[in-house]
Enzyme design. Sequence first.
Site, PDB file in Angstrom:
ATOM      1  N   ASP A 171     -40.589  10.598  18.170  1.00  0.00           N
ATOM      2  CA  ASP A 171     -41.180  10.276  19.447  1.00  0.00           C
ATOM      3  C   ASP A 171     -42.582  10.913  19.472  1.00  0.00           C
ATOM      4  OD1 ASP A 171     -39.637   9.940  22.707  1.00  0.00           O
ATOM      5  OD2 ASP A 171     -41.663   9.498  22.036  1.00  0.00           O
TER       6      ASP A 171
HETATM    7  C1  GLC Z   1     -42.903   8.188  24.772  1.00  0.00           C
HETATM    8  C2  GLC Z   1     -41.431   7.896  24.930  1.00  0.00           C
HETATM    9  C3  GLC Z   1     -40.900   6.869  23.957  1.00  0.00           C
HETATM   10  C4  GLC Z   1     -42.010   5.884  23.619  1.00  0.00           C
HETATM   11  C5  GLC Z   1     -43.069   6.660  22.849  1.00  0.00           C
HETATM   12  C6  GLC Z   1     -44.268   5.777  22.485  1.00  0.00           C
HETATM   13  O1  GLC Z   1     -43.156   9.554  24.991  1.00  0.00           O
HETATM   14  O2  GLC Z   1     -40.526   8.990  24.934  1.00  0.00           O
HETATM   15  O3  GLC Z   1     -39.776   6.239  24.563  1.00  0.00           O
HETATM   16  O4  GLC Z   1     -41.500   4.829  22.816  1.00  0.00           O
HETATM   17  O5  GLC Z   1     -43.532   7.811  23.566  1.00  0.00           O
HETATM   18  O6  GLC Z   1     -44.939   5.447  23.672  1.00  0.00           O
END
Ligand code: GLC
Length: 719
Positions: free
Chosen positions: A276
């Site tokens: 993430d």
């Molecule tokens: C965010 C979220 C995740 C998302 C990623 C890219 O912090 O936790 O669900 O896909 O970053 O935006």
Amino acid sequence: MTDLSDIKDRSLYKNPAFSIDRRVDDLLARMNLEEKIYQLNQYTLGRNNNENNIGEAVKNIPAEIGSLIYFETTPELRNSVQKKAVEESRLGIPILFGYDVIHGFRTIYPISLGQAASWNPELVEDACGVAAQEAFTSGVNWTFSPMVDVARDGRWGRVSEGYGEDPYVNGVFAAASVRGYQGDTLSAKNKVAACLKHYVGYGASEAGRDYVPTEISKQTLWDTYLPPFEVGIKAGAATVMSAFNNISGIPASANYYTLTEILKKRWKHRGFVVSDWDAVKQLITQGLAANEKEAAWYAFSAGLEMDMTDNCYQKHLGKLVKEGKVSMEAIDDAVGRILRLKFELGLFENPYTEILPDDKRFLLPSSLNVAEQLAQESMVLLKNNKGVLPLKKGYKIAFIGPMANNRLHLLGSWSAHGNEKDVVSILDGIRKEKGFIKKNILFADGCGFDGNDQRGFAEAIRVAEQADIIIACLGEKKTWSGENASRSVIALPRIQEELLENLKKTGKPLVVLLSSGRPLDLSRIEPLADAMLEIWQPGITAGIAVAGILSGRYNPSGKLPITFPYTTGQIPIYYNHRKSGRTHQGKYQNITSEPLYSFGHGLSYTKFEYGTLKLSSSKIRRGDTLRAEIEVKNVGNYDGKETLLWFVADPFSSITRPVKELKYFEKKEIPAGESRIFTFDINLERDLGFVNEDGKRLLENGIFYIMVKDQKVKIELID
Ligand code: GLC
């Protein structure tokens, strides 16, 4: 690794005549360490619209970068950067472009929690197909969806993004989403790679606060949080995203047991894991790594292949390899997984996205139709006293409340490139609905979504006094759920409740429409309402779907995929809990211990009568087949759709089981006056068995109950 000495053809990896395995091997053999490490990194490109992760715009993007999160809606910028990668870098490896296409790209349909309330996986698959088509034609080849985090705490804003409290339901919609996004062939037009997230256990965030540690036993990990991911992997999900949460001491983004032991060795996943946002670097603040280099080592060694946005892999993996702390074999395995997906997507053959005008790719009539149907099927009729709904023709109707004429908040969180101007508000929808005379439709805001300004109440009451019936339109702002959107109470702000209390004093019939990204505490609202409809955040066709239900054009068929607590104080409260030793004691002294609305609750305008639940036998042995059947008759005046939920209870087992567990569901259209037979072919291991804390599936002799609504039939498994 395949022996390449016999391959003379210099461009083997560019030749689609060869197998993907051989192309991967050939390309890896040509890559140097720096090129390999570039593939393990993801940066961003375009005007970042992710309010949780506004980062520095990345300048001079290296042509060898593995992936970019792409924030634009047209492919030009992405194609220009792709051209650099394909034509200027030494090996011409195309970039993989990802984006958060969570419940639509431009055609925004209901949030995932609402999708689950439709109990219609085929429709969700269609909706994901629409999202894939709009994403693909905008230059995106990979979506960070579906989120399949089982969630039982409505205070956690991200409960809106998953499919509710049940592992089986999350699994069914995980597979449906993967099918919708990926289709049968990843290289096909208008298909994108899926990404199961957030692996794993993120939904157990303590007290609903986001990003915090989670205390999850291995038994509960296997019982509750892993199953939807296993189903998604079996459905062919190309990628997985590691989660922010700390799993009882070992963060999910550095957890060898989940990332490698389970995902790669047990489940044989051949795709890859992306972290993430900044989750590798966050291993430092989580207290695992002392610095970025250690963070890179922990994450990579655990089995996390791609580092999203924090640059730790870019900066430190090369040194770790040179110091012998990371093997080249491990690097090749990780890079090979990413290259494999790029080959499977056909990016080497078709690296660029065709430029199409917006009206040829967005908001197509067929797309809008899917969005409307899903919105309609997602809405849950919670209460309908004295059949106050559907509305009677000729009524003068007052639409009162902050959600009546709002468009933006009906989009919900993670609305990608959804546009407020595309949204049909509740008021828009009723004004367009056949059978309603414009002059009979009255409106007043009454109040804002929050705050304490009651100055609009007087006008609201004045308007309400002129009507035959009041439709109170209440709910949450889109920013009150989703990521980083935890709330200490799940009741609506008092100002909205006070508006309702004042409307109630008019003595008019009172219908409450609720738009929310989470289960709500309705303990003060429910007594005031003659009818209540949970519409979730239904997306751009909201008003059409609401008008269809209010008018009776569509008979509501939604059911709750998550328990609605009586109050926040009951949280966590969910149907599939293990059993207490004292069911007659241990209750709250001051409130009921029962939820306001249970998992699976949802009313219809018609009445479905359930026949007698029948089993094909009462004693079974391993290897037997077991069929359960029940007839359901529509004895009302409306055609309708009924979802039948099949539960299993295992009263005694060596690892105690929940009071009951959903094992199958089916939704059928039953015209008025007709009957349908619902059938459940029980697989003994799958449906009567359970897993232990090592993920080993067990099936023990003894008594089981097959349950439907208030019926339960005993079955005995014998040797
Ligand atoms: C965010 C979220 C995740 C998302 C990623 C890219 O912090 O936790 O669900 O896909 O970053 O935006």
